[in-house]
Design a protein around this motif. Structure first.
Motif, PDB file in Angstrom:
ATOM      1  N   GLU A  28       0.841  -1.195   0.000  1.00 32.72           N
ATOM      2  CA  GLU A  28       0.000   0.000   0.000  1.00 32.72           C
ATOM      3  C   GLU A  28       0.877   1.247   0.000  1.00 32.72           C
ATOM      4  N   THR A  92      -5.301   7.481   4.239  1.00 25.60           N
ATOM      5  CA  THR A  92      -5.620   7.207   2.839  1.00 25.60           C
ATOM      6  C   THR A  92      -4.495   6.406   2.221  1.00 25.60           C
ATOM      7  N   ARG A 102      -7.055  -0.645  -5.441  1.00 22.84           N
ATOM      8  CA  ARG A 102      -7.759  -0.445  -4.179  1.00 22.84           C
ATOM      9  C   ARG A 102      -7.434   0.941  -3.634  1.00 22.84           C
ATOM     10  N   ARG A 104      -8.263   3.069  -0.201  1.00 22.15           N
ATOM     11  CA  ARG A 104      -8.817   2.983   1.153  1.00 22.15           C
ATOM     12  C   ARG A 104      -8.746   4.368   1.780  1.00 22.15           C
ATOM     13  N   ARG A 110     -14.644   4.244   7.426  1.00 20.13           N
ATOM     14  CA  ARG A 110     -13.728   3.685   6.445  1.00 20.13           C
ATOM     15  C   ARG A 110     -14.454   3.345   5.152  1.00 20.13           C
ATOM     16  N   ARG A 111     -13.811   3.612   4.039  1.00 22.20           N
ATOM     17  CA  ARG A 111     -14.348   3.275   2.715  1.00 22.20           C
ATOM     18  C   ARG A 111     -13.216   2.694   1.882  1.00 22.20           C
ATOM     19  N   THR A 112     -13.478   1.538   1.280  1.00 21.77           N
ATOM     20  CA  THR A 112     -12.500   0.905   0.404  1.00 21.77           C
ATOM     21  C   THR A 112     -13.122   0.700  -0.963  1.00 21.77           C
TER      22      THR A 112
END
Length: 454
Positions: A28, A92, A102, A104, A110-112
């Motif tokens: 990430e 983020t 992806r 995030r 939280r939103r992915t």
């Protein structure tokens, strides 16, 4: 010579490779460190929004504040805004896997977002003025089935271009381990719009003069009728904004317009202050419109607009000679030739009883590759729809049209747009409906696959 049990080993090897890929950790990444400065404006924007929503109360509250209170408020608001920007940046992340991108986000909630690579339509790189100064860029993605663009703001300029090239390579089907080595595909310049030509074209556009005339005429008339300063300002400011958007705004946005051809589609670069790098994805163009304003025709200039499925990109050529514009259209729609004006047949003369005078601007032509419909006298617009992009065909006939034996044929595309052949003879319209349905079926069957870097 084959080895016993070799056929059994192949599926096992595939399973082992898949298992190994699943075990590879997903790396990430964070956005550029300058991003918190952009996001720190959110709390300040809330305060400004409250002040604009209720200016009287805001003014009363400000008059009550002493210098010490104002300094204390600034000492609290500025660090709070900075902390908010830092935390939103810290939480983020984004990552590119073998099959998806992806993203995030979220500090409290939280939103992915899981964006399938094969569903990516276009990847655009935009640079607002301050972003260009800071050397960062914003990555915007057009994805099938979504109206809102997902974005990564901000990345380093070099990182944004590298990530864009990697996403396009993976969307084209390159293996994940080699996609980052493909790099950005080279582009060949097809068109460049000089600044002088763009400026003259805007001066010769009726919308520019219409907005400016309204901004100069309406406010004085409103003042004579109401003698209210607020009414005049509430009317004048939007009119001046519309006049500026139709002239200065378009010049700034369409400045240095360049169209280039690359294996991943047509690339469009433009912008004076905010620089934008867009991509017209191959095979996704549903409709091409060639627009000819009245004052442009003597110079032979046209404007080319697009309807692209799953994308908000709508302009291909802001202004260019017709021959050059048609050569660019041929790159967007391979194998398509724009029919000459005499090839478009007008409706029968009795159509003038339904639409006086303006019926002369309607026209229709059907070739082996496209459905072509024209409308407009002062601002002539010719729409081209490839047969393979037609989703449905409809025939409509109003009461007055039925009286004079006329009908209209509507062609619906995948970009939620409709192109209409207006005021045709009823018998011709019925035959056109039947024939177009058949052409659309054969067109979809013979169409090339929509793939990147084909």
């Amino acid at each position: 010579m084959t080895t016993p049990g070799a056929d059994k080993d192949v599926p096992e090897a595939v399973e082992v490779v898949a298992a190994v890929r699943e075990q590879v950790p997903v790396v990430e990444r964070r956005l550029h460190p300058v991003t918190p400065l952009r996001r720190a404006w959110a709390p300040v924007a809330v305060v400004i929004g409250w002040a604009v929503h209720d200016p009287n109360q805001a003014q009363e509250q400000l008059t009550r504040l002493t210098t010490l209170t104002l300094l204390i408020a600034l000492a609290v608001i500025v660090p709070a805004a900075g902390l908010y920007g830092f935390l939103t940046w810290w939480f983020t992340h984004f990552a590119v896997t073998d099959t998806e991108l992806r993203i995030r986000t979220g500090l409290l909630f939280r939103r992915t977002a899981h964006i399938r690579l094969e569903r990516i339509q276009a990847v655009d790189v935009t640079q607002p003025l301050l972003a260009r100064v800071a050397g960062v860029a914003k990555l915007k993605l057009d994805v099938v089935g979504t109206d809102k663009k997902d974005e990564l703001a901000f990345l380093g300029e070099a990182e944004a271009r590298a990530l864009r090239a990697e996403l396009l390579a993976r969307a084209a089907g390159f293996a994940p381990e080699t996609a980052h080595e493909v790099g950005e595909a080279p582009a060949q310049r097809l068109l460049h719009v000089p600044a002088g030509v763009l400026a003259v074209s805007l001066v010769l556009t009726g919308a520019t003069w219409g907005s400016l005339a309204a901004a100069l005429v309406v406010p004085p008339l409103l003042w004579l009728a109401t003698h209210s300063v607020w009414s005049v300002l509430a009317t004048a400011l939007p009119l001046l904004g519309a006049a500026g958007a139709s002239s200065v705004g378009r010049f700034v946005g369409e400045y240095d317009w360049t169209v280039g051809e690359s294996p991943d589609g047509l690339r469009i670069d433009h912008g004076l202050l905010d620089r934008t790098h867009e991509t017209v994805p191959p095979g996704r163009v549903q409709t091409v419109r060639i627009v000819e304003p009245l004052l442009w025709r003597r110079r032979g200039w046209v404007r080319v607009e697009l309807d692209v499925a799953g994308s908000s990109n709508s302009v291909l050529v802001p202004v260019a000679p017709r021959e050059i514009a048609e050569s660019v259209v041929a790159r967007v729609l391979p194998g398509v030739t724009v029919p000459p004006r005499p090839a478009l047949s007008r409706p029968p003369r009795r159509a003038g009883r339904c639409v006086p005078l303006w019926w002369r601007g309607y026209g229709l032509a059907v070739t082996d590759t496209v459905f072509v419909a024209r409308h407009g006298l002062l601002r002539r617009s010719t729409a081209l729809v490839p047969h393979a992009k037609v989703q449905s065909v409809r025939l409509t006939q109003g009461l007055w049209e039925r009286l004079w034996g006329l009908a209209e044929v509507h062609v619906d595309t995948g970009a939620n747009a409709t192109v209409t052949a207006r005021l045709r003879d009823a018998g011709e319209a019925a035959e056109l409906l039947r024939a177009q349905a058949e052409r659309s079926r054969t067109g979809r069957r013979d169409a090339r696959p929509d793939r990147w870097m084909a």
